[in-house]
Design an enzyme around this catalytic site. Structure first.
Site, short mmCIF file in Angstrom:
data_model
loop_
_atom_site.label_atom_id
_atom_site.label_comp_id
_atom_site.label_asym_id
_atom_site.label_seq_id
_atom_site.Cartn_x
_atom_site.Cartn_y
_atom_site.Cartn_z
N TRP A 62 43.47 -57.58 23.27
CA TRP A 62 42.52 -57.97 24.32
C TRP A 62 41.43 -56.91 24.36
CZ3 TRP A 62 40.76 -61.50 27.59
CH2 TRP A 62 40.26 -61.17 28.85
N ASP A 76 33.55 -51.17 35.67
CA ASP A 76 33.61 -52.47 34.99
C ASP A 76 32.80 -53.46 35.83
OD1 ASP A 76 34.39 -54.69 33.53
OD2 ASP A 76 36.38 -54.82 34.47
N HIS A 207 43.64 -65.89 37.02
CA HIS A 207 43.80 -64.48 37.37
C HIS A 207 44.24 -64.38 38.83
CE1 HIS A 207 43.70 -60.41 36.45
NE2 HIS A 207 42.42 -60.11 36.56
C1 SPV Z 1 39.83 -56.54 31.77
O1 SPV Z 1 40.73 -56.00 31.15
O2 SPV Z 1 38.68 -56.13 31.74
C2 SPV Z 1 40.09 -57.71 32.59
C3 SPV Z 1 41.43 -57.88 33.09
O3 SPV Z 1 39.21 -58.44 32.85
S1 SPV Z 1 41.54 -57.15 34.63
O4 SPV Z 1 40.96 -55.84 34.58
O5 SPV Z 1 42.96 -57.12 34.90
O6 SPV Z 1 40.82 -57.98 35.56
MG MG Z 2 37.34 -57.73 32.41
#
Ligand code: SPV
Ligand code: MG
Length: 552
Positions: A62, A76, A207
């Site tokens: 991933w 993020d 999610h």
């Molecule tokens: C990521 O890994 O950037 C995701 C998953 O989108 S989470 O952080 O769990 O939302």
């Molecule tokens: Mg993400």
């Protein structure tokens, strides 16, 4: 619930045997979906993390927006550009045979941006892209604050655009539903999921946050469409992948555990180094450099160098073997190469001469002290064992030198310039019998000599015998030989035969004599200076005086 997805599943080979990632990854992901059990993929933010996931046995990687953002030290929240995230995803797809599923956030804009994104990710060898139904710029799902959704139609349009943009049918487009994250409820989550499947999504990712898997289990229970469901058990971590699979999930993403593990491990290690003032205490708990090299592919690099790197014509290695058997040599323990003369050991001087003759890959017998410090690899002390242990895979040339001899670079260069399969250095400078050292290794040659001059016509002189008494000798073996791969194989076999015959302590001269006796053409590179043996205390005194320029 099981699903079968039609796919082309093709593989295209590069000339070098690697597959073209763009088709390979997507096909492999489709194959993973065809296998029984959950498809488990691990988050990573660089090729090293991707390789760790591959080695651990995950089914895919991933390319996590959270991990990549964190590794750049930014939130993020669409702070990084698509190009930055794409570059990381591409580098991971290049590094592993696993399929890479790319977290593409909200698609970096509207449907136009999504189409551009899909083409770029597909060309980068990505197996699947996941986009979420949030407005641009998004915010990580676990960060409290603005967790907003775009209208269903708008996001369905993005999914349709993504499917229209892909050029190979294997690429999967995953529609990520954020309704549970935003607090819009289960009915909205299911409504959105259905709309996205209608728009063409190959899978939906539901999610959720909170520590209970219950909302996800409810979604799975109420999901009726024959389209796989992907889940991300980050906060509801007590549920197993098998339990999720039994409830109907096909893919389980462990999105950021690798990042969190490394943050914890690096923090502890750094604190321990400052606390202890050294690294001894933490050495057992950190990966050895050999593991780092292994993960980097150093073994492959070396293989490639052997195959493709033609360093100035041909690859050359050198091995310094033990010298003549005089006991005890110079009255010091170990090899004469360990002796220091005028500030440098014989080993350092010999390694220096070899390097100036353009030989970089040098090993020395194990009884030489200070090899590692001189950048020299160690090989067994016994000459036959050392040569036998080198193997015959090396395709370049091997220089073998006796460790009780000092060389100038000049004679070594002359030796290396001789292209025959086996050539040795011989000193023709001594006028005749009675003038050589008592332990000199005499040779006879097929060239003609008179009055201290030798001539061979248009060929290169050959040895007719090696190890002859002084009275019969035309010249003296000067302690060095160069061998092609073929020549080295012969010397190697002679060493193996000596060992098998119970004579493990053969010297280089004896092994070369075996080759001459067996009829191998052994050519002579004639010199008259540029070397000195170190077999006796007198030798040592003379050479020390020469090197310190104070000979009486
Ligand atoms: C990521 O890994 O950037 C995701 C998953 O989108 S989470 O952080 O769990 O939302
Ligand atoms: Mg993400």
């Amino acid at each position: 619930m099981t699903y079968t997805i039609e796919h082309a599943g093709g593989r295209i080979e590069h000339a070098g045997g690697r597959t073209v990632p763009s088709i390979r990854g997507a096909a492999r992901l489709r194959q993973a979906f065809d296998r029984p059990g959950p498809v488990r993929i691990a988050g990573a933010h660089n090729p090293l993390g991707a390789r760790l996931a591959e080695r651990a046995g995950f089914d895919g990687v991933w390319s996590s927006g959270l991990e990549i953002s964190a590794s750049h030290g930014v939130p993020d929240a669409d702070i990084l550009t698509m190009s930055e995230l794409l570059a990381v995803a591409r580098s991971m797809a290049m590094a592993v045979d696993l399929p890479v599923v790319a977290d593409c956030d909200a698609g970096y804009g509207n449907a136009n941006n999504v189409m551009h994104m899909v083409r770029q990710y597909e060309a980068a060898g990505i197996a699947a892209v996941s986009i979420e139904d949030k407005p641009f710029p998004k915010l990580n799902s676990f960060v409290p604050g603005r967790q907003e959704l775009v209208p269903i139609d708008e996001f369905a349009g993005k999914i349709a655009a993504a499917k229209a943009a892909q050029s190979h049918p294997d690429l999967m487009v995953i529609a990520r539903i954020e309704a549970l994250i935003a607090g819009w409820g289960m009915a909205e989550a299911l409504r959105r999921g259905h709309a996205y499947v209608e728009a063409g999504a190959d899978a939906v990712l539901i999610h959720a946050k909170g520590d209970s898997p219950e909302p996800i289990m409810t979604f799975l229970q109420r999901w009726r469409l024959p389209v796989p469901v992907v889940v991300v058990p980050t906060t509801y971590h007590t549920v197993t992948a098998d339990e999720l699979h039994r409830a109907g999930a096909r893919m389980v993403i462990y999105a950021n555990q690798g990042l969190r593990a490394s943050i914890a491990a690096v923090s502890e290690t750094f604190a321990a180094i400052l606390r202890d003032g050294r690294t001894t205490e933490i050495e057992p708990s950190i990966a050895p450099l050999s593991t780092v090299f292994d993960l980097q592919g150093v073994a492959r690099l070396q293989e490639q160098e052997d195959r493709f790197l033609h360093r100035r014509g041909q690859q050359v290695r050198a091995v310094m073997v033990s010298g003549a058997r005089t006991a005890p040599p110079l009255g010091v323990p170990g090899s004469p190469a360990s002796i220091t003369i005028a500030g440098s050991t014989v080993l350092e001087r010999q390694a220096g001469a070899l390097r100036r003759a353009d030989v970089q890959d040098i090993s020395a017998c194990a009884d030489v002290a200070g090899a590692a410090a001189a950048g020299v690899t160690r090989c067994p002390a016994d000459t036959a064992e050392a040569l036998a242990s080198l193997g015959t895979q090396f395709s370049g040339r091997t220089v073998v030198t006796a460790s009780d001899v000092l060389f100038d670079p000049g004679p070594l260069r002359q030796l290396l310039a001789e292209p025959s399969d086996i050539a040795v250095l011989v000193d023709v400078g001594v006028p005749g019998p009675g003038h050589r050292a008592p332990d000199a290794c005499g040779v006879t040659l097929d060239s003609w000599g008179t009055n201290g001059r030798r001539i061979c016509g248009d060929g290169v002189p050959r040895l007719t015998a090696l190890g002859v008494p002084d009275a019969e000798a035309d010249a003296e073996f000067a302690g060095a030989a160069v061998l092609s791969a073929k020549g080295f194989a012969a010397l190697h076999d002679a060493a193996v035969a000596r060992r098998a015959g119970g004579h493990p302590c053969a010297t280089l001269a004896e092994l070369l004599a075996d080759l001459v006796a067996a009829g191998w053409p052994v050519h002579a590179v004639e010199i008259a200076s540029g070397w000195a043996e170190l077999r006796t205390a007198d030798d040592l005194r003379r050479v020390s005086a020469l090197l310190t320029r104070d000979e009486a």
